[in-house]
Design an enzyme around this catalytic site. Structure first.
Site, PDB file in Angstrom:
ATOM      1  N   ARG A  39       4.918  66.927  71.729  1.00 21.76           N
ATOM      2  CA  ARG A  39       4.518  67.775  70.593  1.00 21.76           C
ATOM      3  C   ARG A  39       4.362  66.996  69.294  1.00 21.76           C
ATOM      4  O   ARG A  39       3.603  67.413  68.421  1.00 21.76           O
ATOM      5  CB  ARG A  39       5.555  68.880  70.387  1.00 21.76           C
ATOM      6  CG  ARG A  39       5.614  69.886  71.519  1.00 21.76           C
ATOM      7  CD  ARG A  39       6.634  70.962  71.242  1.00 21.76           C
ATOM      8  NE  ARG A  39       7.996  70.427  71.149  1.00 21.76           N
ATOM      9  CZ  ARG A  39       9.075  71.165  70.909  1.00 21.76           C
ATOM     10  NH1 ARG A  39       8.947  72.454  70.716  1.00 21.76           N
ATOM     11  NH2 ARG A  39      10.273  70.601  70.862  1.00 21.76           N
ATOM     12  N   TYR A 151      20.248  77.061  80.259  1.00 19.24           N
ATOM     13  CA  TYR A 151      19.770  75.704  80.547  1.00 19.24           C
ATOM     14  C   TYR A 151      19.999  75.364  82.017  1.00 19.24           C
ATOM     15  O   TYR A 151      19.105  74.846  82.701  1.00 19.24           O
ATOM     16  CB  TYR A 151      20.519  74.717  79.641  1.00 19.24           C
ATOM     17  CG  TYR A 151      20.235  73.261  79.908  1.00 19.24           C
ATOM     18  CD1 TYR A 151      19.078  72.664  79.410  1.00 19.24           C
ATOM     19  CD2 TYR A 151      21.123  72.467  80.638  1.00 19.24           C
ATOM     20  CE1 TYR A 151      18.818  71.314  79.635  1.00 19.24           C
ATOM     21  CE2 TYR A 151      20.876  71.132  80.860  1.00 19.24           C
ATOM     22  CZ  TYR A 151      19.722  70.561  80.359  1.00 19.24           C
ATOM     23  OH  TYR A 151      19.470  69.232  80.601  1.00 19.24           O
ATOM     24  N   LYS A 155      17.241  74.422  85.023  1.00 20.55           N
ATOM     25  CA  LYS A 155      17.263  73.168  85.766  1.00 20.55           C
ATOM     26  C   LYS A 155      17.445  73.414  87.267  1.00 20.55           C
ATOM     27  O   LYS A 155      16.895  72.675  88.093  1.00 20.55           O
ATOM     28  CB  LYS A 155      18.368  72.248  85.229  1.00 20.55           C
ATOM     29  CG  LYS A 155      18.095  71.733  83.814  1.00 20.55           C
ATOM     30  CD  LYS A 155      16.829  70.904  83.731  1.00 20.55           C
ATOM     31  CE  LYS A 155      16.679  70.232  82.380  1.00 20.55           C
ATOM     32  NZ  LYS A 155      15.459  69.395  82.278  1.00 20.55           N
ATOM     33  N   THR A 186      21.423  60.098  74.434  1.00 16.45           N
ATOM     34  CA  THR A 186      20.111  60.409  73.861  1.00 16.45           C
ATOM     35  C   THR A 186      20.289  61.293  72.637  1.00 16.45           C
ATOM     36  O   THR A 186      21.389  61.765  72.336  1.00 16.45           O
ATOM     37  CB  THR A 186      19.232  61.178  74.877  1.00 16.45           C
ATOM     38  OG1 THR A 186      19.868  62.438  75.164  1.00 16.45           O
ATOM     39  CG2 THR A 186      19.042  60.383  76.158  1.00 16.45           C
TER      40      THR A 186
END
Length: 253
Positions: A39, A151, A155, A186
């Site tokens: 994006r 979430y 997944k 991350t």
């Protein structure tokens, strides 16, 4: 470890940072042409300028029309042989406070984003002599965690898609697999660390230790470790590996 064909073209979603960028860089260093899709144009172009990839395409993976157009443009430059569906987002909340909008956000990006990219890339990939699809899922798709039900559900859905699609494509030259990282160092996990600190009053070191405690090795996974696993799955020697959900998690699963 056998490498992907140097003539291959890989498209990596969410490739501007974190695990996606590490995967893109590993593929590029192996000689593959790499296109990033995401994006944020500035982030993608910075990754290209740093040598992590060769081209960038801007689209939100939750927007099917935008994804189809971007992948068509990338494929027109060079047919796509490798698709790494990595783009994802994470939010945490108790189930009783997880409203429909939260579930839709998690599904739209983490699951439908995979669906959109695969549907756009697969038709031309099936007719080629070599193809690899790798979805970046999570250990949350294998075991679940408290306070991330939306979430985790998304997944789990990704892994179900991978297993079913692998069977549909078993007679072709396209393999379909998932990699399932544990907590990885991350920006996404940095947000989880900040969330733990704000809600519990713990220090950064304590928050990191809480996440690392899920890993029997007592550490965060490194993006390069996930990238190495993806690179192996994309190698010509991994043609018999399909329908798998491979945990990169220090023995957690």
């Amino acid at each position: 470890m056998s490498a992907p064909p140097r003539s291959a073209h890989a498209l990596v979603t969410g490739g501007g940072r974190g695990i996606g960028r590490a995967i893109a860089s590993a593929l590029a260093q192996s000689g593959v042409t790499v296109t990033l899709l995401g994006r944020d144009r500035a982030t993608l172009e910075a990754a290209v300028a740093a040598g992590a990839a060769h081209f960038a395409a801007v689209a939100d993976v939750a927007d099917q029309a935008a994804v189809s157009a971007a992948i068509a443009q990338a494929a027109a430059r060079q047919p796509i042989d490798i698709l790494v569906a990595n783009a994802g987002i994470a939010e945490s909340a108790p189930f009783t406070k997880s409203d429909a909008a939260l579930f839709h956000r998690m599904m739209d990006v983490n699951f439908m984003g995979v669906v959109h990219t695969v549907q756009a890339a697969l038709p031309s990939m099936k007719g080629r002599p070599y193809g690899r699809i790798v979805a970046v899922a999570s250990t949350a798709g294998l075991k679940g965690y408290a306070y991330v039900s939306a979430y985790s559900a998304a997944k789990h859905a990704v892994i179900g898609l991978v297993r079913s699609l692998a069977l549909e494509l078993a007679s072709s030259n396209v393999t379909v697999n998932a990699v399932c990282p544990g907590f990885t160092e991350t920006d996404l996990v940095a947000g989880s660390i900040d969330n733990i600190m704000s809600k519990t009053g713990r220090s950064k070191e304590q928050a990191i230790a809480e996440l690392a405690s899920h890993n029997p090795q007592k550490r965060l996974i490194q993006p390069s470790e996930v990238a190495d696993t993806v690179l192996w799955l994309c190698g010509e020697g991994a043609g018999a590996i399909t329908g798998q959900a491979i945990a990169v998690a220090g023995g957690e699963v």
